[in-house]
Scaffold this motif. Structure first.
Motif, PDB file in Angstrom:
ATOM      1  N   HIS A 121       0.834  -1.209   0.000  1.00 37.43           N
ATOM      2  CA  HIS A 121       0.000   0.000   0.000  1.00 37.43           C
ATOM      3  C   HIS A 121       0.874   1.267   0.000  1.00 37.43           C
ATOM      4  O   HIS A 121       0.668   2.181  -0.799  1.00 37.43           O
ATOM      5  CB  HIS A 121      -0.889   0.046   1.245  1.00 37.43           C
ATOM      6  CG  HIS A 121      -1.974  -0.989   1.282  1.00 37.43           C
ATOM      7  ND1 HIS A 121      -1.755  -2.276   1.689  1.00 37.43           N
ATOM      8  CD2 HIS A 121      -3.295  -0.927   0.987  1.00 37.43           C
ATOM      9  CE1 HIS A 121      -2.889  -2.958   1.631  1.00 37.43           C
ATOM     10  NE2 HIS A 121      -3.850  -2.161   1.209  1.00 37.43           N
ATOM     11  N   LYS A 206      -8.247   4.271   9.386  1.00 37.29           N
ATOM     12  CA  LYS A 206      -9.411   4.926   8.793  1.00 37.29           C
ATOM     13  C   LYS A 206      -9.079   6.346   8.343  1.00 37.29           C
ATOM     14  O   LYS A 206      -9.559   6.821   7.300  1.00 37.29           O
ATOM     15  CB  LYS A 206     -10.570   4.946   9.801  1.00 37.29           C
ATOM     16  CG  LYS A 206     -11.194   3.579  10.057  1.00 37.29           C
ATOM     17  CD  LYS A 206     -11.941   3.085   8.826  1.00 37.29           C
ATOM     18  CE  LYS A 206     -12.637   1.768   9.089  1.00 37.29           C
ATOM     19  NZ  LYS A 206     -13.247   1.211   7.834  1.00 37.29           N
ATOM     20  N   GLU A 209      -7.598   6.706   4.907  1.00 36.96           N
ATOM     21  CA  GLU A 209      -8.443   6.381   3.754  1.00 36.96           C
ATOM     22  C   GLU A 209      -9.143   7.616   3.171  1.00 36.96           C
ATOM     23  O   GLU A 209      -9.617   7.590   2.042  1.00 36.96           O
ATOM     24  CB  GLU A 209      -9.500   5.350   4.160  1.00 36.96           C
ATOM     25  CG  GLU A 209      -8.900   4.020   4.609  1.00 36.96           C
ATOM     26  CD  GLU A 209      -9.919   3.128   5.270  1.00 36.96           C
ATOM     27  OE1 GLU A 209     -11.136   3.358   5.080  1.00 36.96           O
ATOM     28  OE2 GLU A 209      -9.526   2.217   6.004  1.00 36.96           O
ATOM     29  N   LEU A 227      -5.035   2.311  -2.289  1.00 39.25           N
ATOM     30  CA  LEU A 227      -6.032   1.692  -1.401  1.00 39.25           C
ATOM     31  C   LEU A 227      -7.011   0.813  -2.178  1.00 39.25           C
ATOM     32  O   LEU A 227      -8.041   0.407  -1.645  1.00 39.25           O
ATOM     33  CB  LEU A 227      -6.790   2.778  -0.628  1.00 39.25           C
ATOM     34  CG  LEU A 227      -5.921   3.635   0.299  1.00 39.25           C
ATOM     35  CD1 LEU A 227      -6.787   4.644   1.050  1.00 39.25           C
ATOM     36  CD2 LEU A 227      -5.148   2.773   1.294  1.00 39.25           C
ATOM     37  N   ALA A 233     -10.251   4.202  -0.851  1.00 43.68           N
ATOM     38  CA  ALA A 233     -10.264   5.606  -0.437  1.00 43.68           C
ATOM     39  C   ALA A 233     -11.693   6.152  -0.470  1.00 43.68           C
ATOM     40  O   ALA A 233     -12.572   5.585  -1.117  1.00 43.68           O
ATOM     41  CB  ALA A 233      -9.378   6.427  -1.386  1.00 43.68           C
ATOM     42  N   LYS A 243     -17.234   6.240  -1.515  1.00 43.66           N
ATOM     43  CA  LYS A 243     -16.020   5.465  -1.769  1.00 43.66           C
ATOM     44  C   LYS A 243     -15.552   5.702  -3.200  1.00 43.66           C
ATOM     45  O   LYS A 243     -16.365   5.739  -4.128  1.00 43.66           O
ATOM     46  CB  LYS A 243     -16.273   3.971  -1.554  1.00 43.66           C
ATOM     47  CG  LYS A 243     -16.327   3.562  -0.094  1.00 43.66           C
ATOM     48  CD  LYS A 243     -16.367   2.034   0.022  1.00 43.66           C
ATOM     49  CE  LYS A 243     -16.267   1.579   1.464  1.00 43.66           C
ATOM     50  NZ  LYS A 243     -16.236   0.100   1.565  1.00 43.66           N
TER      51      LYS A 243
END
Length: 318
Positions: A121, A206, A209, A227, A233, A243
């Motif tokens: 990531h 969190k 994101e 992500l 994200a 999202k």
């Protein structure tokens, strides 16, 4: 050579499969316990357990391998070598000292860069042009052991964490296959990591994101693909999460503050980033709805959006 293999997710399966195909004497497979999954919270075994059971291998699933009674079950097997790949728990020193050939880990970065639980990531989020696999001895400190071998691959702008995950898992199996004979014969050469070059890749939170529209368009684009496909994200539209499964960098310069919608049509929502460049959001999932392409979003949940509106702010932040 008697081996205990320790791994949990899909990433570790090609490594286990290689050990089986190469006829290594696998004493046991150690993996995380079954966990609830999906809306129905069905108890689901980890991928490594499923692969091990296909080959009738003994499986151990300790909740905490650091507990004496748990790691001593592994020690009682007297393995010559322990191999780990994304196991998900830190091994205690007592267990690290058991195998005469040591404990080796298949790590998904070019150490000493990106020590930690989310190296793939982080490499994408940081816009790296290459990443790779490191085979390393395990020590008590996080991903700090001596390096046995490394292999690199390029990262293109079409890559996501998901695509790299698959390529790196296969690369890890291949590199370990090439490295194991030298470990067994005692001819492998280990080199220490350069502590001055260490960087970290902690697990994704969190807070990480959420898209920060004050960052430049490249950073936003890298976050989205870094992500993808998990944990994905998101930005905020009308006080609700949206999202963002995929995005593109838009051509040209744009007026307006960061987070302003510059354009919206069936090809996507173009949002102004901190450098006044645009990012087009093309694969979306409104709160409580299924994932959808930009055209479907434009005709439905996004029909009330228009240029000049702001995204990224919660109601409390407006």
């Amino acid at each position: 050579m008697k081996i205990v293999f320790m791994g949990t997710p899909d990433f570790a399966v090609p490594v286990l499969r290689m050990l089986i195909e190469e006829n290594y004497d696998i004493q046991a497979v150690v993996t995380q316990p079954d966990r609830p999954k999906g809306r129905k919270r069905t108890l689901t075994p980890p991928p490594v357990k499923e692969e091990a059971l296909k080959h009738s291998l003994p499986v151990l699933q300790p909740e905490k391998i650091r507990m004496d009674e748990e790691w001593q079950k592994v020690a009682s097997l007297a393995p010559d070598l322990i191999v780990t790949a994304a196991f998900g728990q830190i091994l205690p020193k007592g267990l690290l000292d058991v195998p005469p050939l040591g404990c080796v880990n298949v790590h998904a970065s070019l150490l000493p860069k990106y020590r930690g639980g989310a190296p793939i990531h982080k490499a994408v989020i940081d816009g790296e042009k290459e990443t790779g696999i490191t085979i390393m001895y395990m020590v008590e400190a996080l991903d700090a052991g001596d390096i046995l071998s490394q292999s690199s691959i390029p990262i293109s702008e079409d890559d996501s964490t998901g695509s790299l995950f698959e390529r790196l898992s296969e690369l890890g199996a291949s590199l370990l296959k090439d490295t194991l004979p030298a470990i067994e014969q005692g001819t492998v050469t280990a080199r220490p990591q350069d502590e001055k070059l260490v960087t970290y890749a902690p697990n994704i939170t969190k807070e990480m994101e959420r898209i920060n529209w004050n960052k430049d368009a490249g950073a936003v684009f890298n976050l989205v693909r870094g992500l993808h496909p998990w944990p994905v994200a998101y930005t905020v539209v009308g006080g609700a999460r949206l999202k963002v499964w995929w995005a593109e960098k838009a051509d040209g310069d744009y007026d307006g503050e960061p987070g302003t919608i510059a354009a919206i049509d069936e090809t996507g929502i173009t949002v102004v980033a901190g450098d006044r460049k645009g990012v087009k959001l093309t694969d979306l999932q409104p709160a409580g709805k299924k994932r959808m392409d930009a055209a479907t979003f434009f005709r439905g949940a996004g029909s009330k959006l228009e240029p000049g509106m702001k995204v990224g702010q919660t109601n409390d932040e407006k």
